[in-house]
Design an enzyme around this catalytic site. Structure first.
Site, PDB file in Angstrom:
ATOM      1  N   HIS A  19     -22.389  -9.657   0.426  1.00  0.00           N
ATOM      2  CA  HIS A  19     -23.447  -9.293  -0.522  1.00  0.00           C
ATOM      3  C   HIS A  19     -23.007  -8.106  -1.389  1.00  0.00           C
ATOM      4  O   HIS A  19     -23.127  -8.148  -2.620  1.00  0.00           O
ATOM      5  CB  HIS A  19     -24.736  -8.962   0.246  1.00  0.00           C
ATOM      6  CG  HIS A  19     -25.862  -8.497  -0.617  1.00  0.00           C
ATOM      7  ND1 HIS A  19     -27.040  -9.193  -0.765  1.00  0.00           N
ATOM      8  CD2 HIS A  19     -25.998  -7.374  -1.394  1.00  0.00           C
ATOM      9  CE1 HIS A  19     -27.833  -8.538  -1.604  1.00  0.00           C
ATOM     10  NE2 HIS A  19     -27.230  -7.421  -1.996  1.00  0.00           N
ATOM     11  N   GLU A  20     -22.483  -7.055  -0.728  1.00  0.00           N
ATOM     12  CA  GLU A  20     -22.111  -5.842  -1.482  1.00  0.00           C
ATOM     13  C   GLU A  20     -20.914  -6.109  -2.394  1.00  0.00           C
ATOM     14  O   GLU A  20     -20.893  -5.650  -3.543  1.00  0.00           O
ATOM     15  CB  GLU A  20     -21.832  -4.676  -0.531  1.00  0.00           C
ATOM     16  CG  GLU A  20     -23.033  -4.224   0.296  1.00  0.00           C
ATOM     17  CD  GLU A  20     -24.298  -3.976  -0.510  1.00  0.00           C
ATOM     18  OE1 GLU A  20     -24.206  -3.605  -1.699  1.00  0.00           O
ATOM     19  OE2 GLU A  20     -25.390  -4.178   0.044  1.00  0.00           O
TER      20      GLU A  20
ATOM     21  N   HIS B   8     -21.610  -7.746  -5.703  1.00  0.00           N
ATOM     22  CA  HIS B   8     -22.091  -6.855  -6.772  1.00  0.00           C
ATOM     23  C   HIS B   8     -20.947  -6.421  -7.684  1.00  0.00           C
ATOM     24  O   HIS B   8     -21.151  -6.178  -8.881  1.00  0.00           O
ATOM     25  CB  HIS B   8     -22.738  -5.595  -6.178  1.00  0.00           C
ATOM     26  CG  HIS B   8     -24.166  -5.765  -5.757  1.00  0.00           C
ATOM     27  ND1 HIS B   8     -25.180  -6.026  -6.656  1.00  0.00           N
ATOM     28  CD2 HIS B   8     -24.767  -5.691  -4.544  1.00  0.00           C
ATOM     29  CE1 HIS B   8     -26.341  -6.110  -6.006  1.00  0.00           C
ATOM     30  NE2 HIS B   8     -26.112  -5.912  -4.716  1.00  0.00           N
TER      31      HIS B   8
HETATM   32 NI    NI Z   1     -27.710  -5.882  -3.323  1.00  0.00          NI
END
Ligand code: NI
Length: 177
Positions: free
Chosen positions: A142-143, A146
């Site tokens: 998830h990170e 980004h």
């Molecule tokens: Ni996020």
């Protein structure tokens, strides 16, 4: 340092590919990480990426301790990860609920690689090389997404599994990220 405003989905910077950090152990890098730490702590987040506070560099931090707001989450070591490389191990995918500080008040089911290796550097330039699975692997994916301009709603397969937290989990105190 300071709690920074978190950019919300729709902000063009969140869709950009962030650029690698070239110099480690600099006052600027330490200040950025402190801002990310302060912002993540203020929002009770499990992780945050530099673009979320408006800095388009390949820096993420994450970690989940014994947080009463994550009663069932597995512990994730507190980590500063710079210029990360993520390599899936095997082909198994797992569905799981995610939220994001940049998409407040919503949750969605996202398929992620169940196991992976991640490498990168900490803020001093030390090498990080780890295997991760389950929730730890999910947070890393998830990170790191980004940093490539990808927010979790862009990975949801079935949009029926995307909605407002208070509707999906009525009466529960569920985290945004
Ligand atoms: Ni996020």
């Amino acid at each position: 340092m300071a709690v920074k405003p978190v950019l919300k989905m729709g902000e063009p910077l969140l869709f950009q590919k962030a650029v690698p950090v070239e110099h480690f152990d600099t006052p600027q890098l330490h200040a950025l990480i402190q801002d990310m730490r302060d912002t993540m702590a203020a929002m009770d987040g499990a992780g945050i990426a530099a673009p979320q506070i408006g800095v388009s560099l390949r820096v993420v931090i994450f970690g989940v301790g014994t947080n009463p707001r994550y009663p069932v989450a597995e512990l994730v070591p507190y980590t500063v990860l710079i210029n990360p490389q993520v390599t899936p191990v095997g082909s198994e995918m797992e569905d799981g609920w995610e939220g994001c500080l940049s998409v407040p008040g919503m949750r969605g089911i996202v398929p992620r690689h169940a196991r992976l290796q991640y490498t990168g550097h900490d803020q001093y330039g030390n090498l990080i090389d780890r295997m991760a699975s389950g929730f730890h692997a999910r947070v890393v994916q998830h990170e790191c997404d980004h940093l490539d301009g990808i927010l979790y709603p862009m990975r949801i397969k079935d949009m029926h599994n995307f909605g407002f937290t208070d509707v999906l989990f009525p009466g529960q105190d569920v985290q945004d990220d």
